[in-house]
Design a protein around this motif. Sequence first.
Motif: not given
Length: 293
Positions: A40-50, A86-94, A236-245
Motif C-alpha cells: 500500500x502507501x504511507x504518506x509522511x508530511x509535516x502536517x501529519x500522516x495518511x 491483496x489489493x496493492x501491488x507494492x509498498x511505498x512510503x512517500x 484494484x477493487x475500484x469501488x466498495x458497496x455500502x456493506x464494504x464489499x
Amino acid sequence: MQSPDTPYVNIAAYKFISFDDTADKRAEFLDICQKNNLRGTVLLTPEGINMFLAGLRHEIDAYLAWLRADPRFADIIVKESFSEKQPFTRMLVKLKAEIITMKHPLIKPEEGRAPFVEPKDLKRWLDQGHDDNGKPVVMVDTRNGFEVDVGTFDNTVDYRIAKFTEFPQVIADHKADFDGKTVVTFCTGGIRCEKAAIHMQNIGYDSVYQLEGGILKYFEEVGGAHYNGDCFVFDYRTALSPDLKESQTAQCFACRAVVTPREQLSPDYVPGKSCPHCAPRQRAAADDVAAQA
C-alpha cells in the motif's frame, strides 16, 4: 465482518499532527511494513500522516501496535474493510508537503478541528430532514467528479471538480447558496472534508460540519441509508458497496474512467484497452490517421 474468504484486512487512516521528522522516520516505516508483508502507501508530511495498507490480520495488528507506540499516533482512528486478495501491488512510503494537496498552508487542523458529525447522527439528521437546531442539511461532496459518479449521498451538491485544489475557490464563490443551512462536507475517508470544513469556517460559513470518518466510516456504522451507489477507492477493487464489499464497478486501463456494470456490457468495453468513455475517441483518432495516410 471478516470471513475466511476475505483474509486481507484493508486499512485507511490519517491524522493531522505536527510531524517534523518525516525524513528520519521514512526508513522505519518502510522497514516495519516490509517485515509484516504489508503493501500500500504511507504518506509522511509535516502536517501529519495518511495511509492505505493491506495485509493479513496479524500483520496489520503488528504494524498498528508499532505505530501507536509513538504518542503522536496513539489515538489514530482506523477504518477497515476486507478482501479476498491483496489489493496493492507494492509498498511505498512517500514524503509529501501535505496529506492531501489543497495549497492552503494556513489550514492546520491540529490547531482546532472543524465541528464534526458522527455517521449515526448524520443519518438521523437526514431521516428527519434537518439538524438538531432545525436547519436544513445540505451535503457537499469534496471529491473529484469521477469519484462522485460511482456513488454519493442523495441530493448532494457536486461541483464537478477535477482536483481538490479547485475546491476552495468554488465553495467561496457559492457561499450565498448556503445561507440559513447546515452544510456537511464529506469524502472517502475524512481527509478532504476535514480540510474543506476548516477552510469554509475560515471564509465565514457559520454552520458547517465534516462527516467523521468519511463515507467508509458511514458505511461501517450506518450502511447505505441516504446513499446512492458505491464508494470509489484507489486500489484494484475500484469501488466498495455500502456493506464494504468489492463492487462490480471497474476502471478503464486506457483512460482511467470509471466503468459501471451496465457500461461493461457495451462492445466498447475491452478490459485493458477501451471503454464506452474512450472508445469513440480512439476510433476518431484512428480515422484521422487513416485519412492522412
